[in-house]
Design a protein around this motif. Structure first.
Motif, short mmCIF file in Angstrom:
data_model
loop_
_atom_site.label_atom_id
_atom_site.label_comp_id
_atom_site.label_asym_id
_atom_site.label_seq_id
_atom_site.Cartn_x
_atom_site.Cartn_y
_atom_site.Cartn_z
N VAL A 18 0.84 -1.20 0.00
CA VAL A 18 0.00 0.00 0.00
C VAL A 18 0.88 1.25 0.00
N HIS A 19 0.47 2.23 -0.78
CA HIS A 19 1.13 3.54 -0.77
C HIS A 19 0.06 4.61 -0.62
N THR A 20 0.28 5.53 0.31
CA THR A 20 -0.68 6.61 0.56
C THR A 20 -0.02 7.95 0.27
N SER A 21 -0.73 8.78 -0.48
CA SER A 21 -0.24 10.12 -0.82
C SER A 21 -1.39 11.11 -0.69
N CYS A 23 -2.88 12.52 -2.94
CA CYS A 23 -3.83 12.29 -4.05
C CYS A 23 -4.67 11.03 -3.85
N GLY A 24 -4.33 10.22 -2.85
CA GLY A 24 -5.11 9.01 -2.62
C GLY A 24 -4.23 7.82 -2.28
N ARG A 25 -4.80 6.66 -2.39
CA ARG A 25 -4.10 5.42 -2.02
C ARG A 25 -3.88 4.56 -3.25
N THR A 26 -2.71 3.95 -3.33
CA THR A 26 -2.37 3.04 -4.42
C THR A 26 -2.10 1.66 -3.85
N LEU A 27 -2.67 0.64 -4.47
CA LEU A 27 -2.51 -0.74 -4.02
C LEU A 27 -1.75 -1.53 -5.08
N LEU A 28 -0.84 -2.37 -4.62
CA LEU A 28 -0.10 -3.25 -5.52
C LEU A 28 -0.21 -4.67 -4.98
N LEU A 29 -0.82 -5.55 -5.77
CA LEU A 29 -0.96 -6.96 -5.40
C LEU A 29 0.02 -7.76 -6.24
N LEU A 30 0.92 -8.48 -5.57
CA LEU A 30 2.00 -9.17 -6.26
C LEU A 30 1.93 -10.66 -6.01
N TYR A 31 1.96 -11.45 -7.10
CA TYR A 31 2.01 -12.90 -6.98
C TYR A 31 3.04 -13.42 -7.98
N VAL A 32 4.22 -13.80 -7.48
CA VAL A 32 5.34 -14.27 -8.31
C VAL A 32 5.70 -13.19 -9.34
N MET A 35 1.17 -9.00 -11.33
CA MET A 35 0.77 -7.99 -10.35
C MET A 35 -0.42 -7.17 -10.84
N ILE A 36 -1.11 -6.60 -9.88
CA ILE A 36 -2.19 -5.65 -10.14
C ILE A 36 -1.81 -4.35 -9.45
N ILE A 37 -1.89 -3.23 -10.17
CA ILE A 37 -1.67 -1.91 -9.59
C ILE A 37 -2.94 -1.11 -9.79
N THR A 38 -3.49 -0.60 -8.71
CA THR A 38 -4.73 0.17 -8.81
C THR A 38 -4.76 1.22 -7.72
N GLY A 39 -5.61 2.21 -7.89
CA GLY A 39 -5.73 3.24 -6.86
C GLY A 39 -6.23 4.56 -7.42
N ASP A 40 -6.16 5.61 -6.56
CA ASP A 40 -6.68 6.93 -6.92
C ASP A 40 -5.63 7.82 -7.58
N ASP A 41 -4.35 7.56 -7.32
CA ASP A 41 -3.27 8.44 -7.77
C ASP A 41 -2.71 7.93 -9.10
N SER A 42 -3.26 8.40 -10.20
CA SER A 42 -2.85 7.92 -11.52
C SER A 42 -1.41 8.30 -11.85
N GLU A 43 -0.97 9.46 -11.38
CA GLU A 43 0.42 9.88 -11.63
C GLU A 43 1.41 8.96 -10.92
N TYR A 44 1.09 8.58 -9.72
CA TYR A 44 1.98 7.70 -8.98
C TYR A 44 2.00 6.30 -9.61
N ILE A 45 0.85 5.83 -10.10
CA ILE A 45 0.80 4.53 -10.77
C ILE A 45 1.70 4.56 -12.00
N ALA A 46 1.66 5.63 -12.77
CA ALA A 46 2.53 5.76 -13.94
C ALA A 46 4.01 5.77 -13.52
N PHE A 47 4.31 6.43 -12.41
CA PHE A 47 5.68 6.47 -11.90
C PHE A 47 6.16 5.07 -11.52
N VAL A 48 5.31 4.31 -10.85
CA VAL A 48 5.68 2.96 -10.42
C VAL A 48 5.93 2.07 -11.64
#
Length: 226
Positions: A18-21, A23-32, A35-48
């Motif tokens: 979980v990442h909180t900024s 602009c909102g919260r970003t979630l990253l679900l990782l399995y091997v 991964m799924i990346i989702t959340g409110d902060d679209s700029e941070y998702i692009a950065f990741v």
């Protein structure tokens, strides 16, 4: 890499970060390596995503539609989660040999015992199918109870246990398109229900309990446990 990008591991799931900024919260679900990346902060998702591409050979598959056998369909009203392809593949592997369907996954008031029927000469197929059903129960609460019962006999299944397993598959054949729905305008009112069949096991007299949890009108958690 995930923690270096500013994510913190969730205390509830080791695969969730979980990442909180502001602009909102970003979630990253990782399995091997998926991964799924989702959340409110679209700029941070692009950065990741950019940081991940610097370190790994990564393919961005766009909006979520398929993850580890779980399908996701997005509409203007909300999201559907289902495993229709997973069920079809499971039925193909099971090769039932007929086209029958049944209305319920297990007969009412059935009490299975370890001594019921004749031992299977090869229990590999039974274990494999039950294992598939355990994963399918992630999106199918309607089979949670029979799968819990059948999984108790994987060490020494019999012909009777196998016949009940085939019944679950025939039930699924008739309703492969059933889905869980999560509306976009969801209420945050949490409701939980539970019940038990006291000392119902015919051998050890242990109880069987079950619960289900709703967030607004969305079914978010369920379990059957001896």
């Amino acid at each position: 890499m995930v923690t270096a990008a500013g994510f913190s591991p969730s205390a509830h799931d080791p695969a969730l970060f979980v990442h909180t900024s502001p602009c909102g919260r970003t979630l990253l679900l990782l399995y091997v390596d998926e991964m799924i990346i989702t959340g409110d902060d679209s700029e941070y998702i692009a950065f990741v995503k950019a940081r991940l591409r610097e370190q790994f050979l990564m393919t961005d598959l766009g909006p979520l539609c398929y993850f580890l056998g779980i399908e996701v369909s997005s509409t203007s009203d909300g999201f559907y989660i289902f495993q229709e392809k997973y069920i079809q593949d499971l039925l193909t592997r099971a090769a039932l040999g007929d086209e029958r369907t049944v209305e319920t996954p297990m007969e009412l008031n059935v009490q299975l015992r370890a001594s019921d029927g004749d031992p299977l000469s090869d229990s590999t197929r039974y274990r494999h199918l039950v294992g598939n059903l355990v994963y399918l129960a992630v999106t199918r609460p309607d089979i949670s109870y029979p799968v819990h019962i059948l999984s108790q006999f994987v060490s020494a299944p019999t012909s009777v246990h196998y016949s009940h397993l085939l019944r679950v598959l025939r039930y699924l054949r008739g309703i492969t398109t059933r889905r869980l729905f999560f509306p976009r305008s969801i209420s945050l009112h949490l409701q939980a229900y539970s019940d038990s069949t006291w000392v119902s096991d015919p051998l050890d007299r242990r109880s069987l309990s079950a619960y289900c949890v709703f967030l607004g009108g969305s079914f978010i958690a369920w379990k059957t446990k001896k």
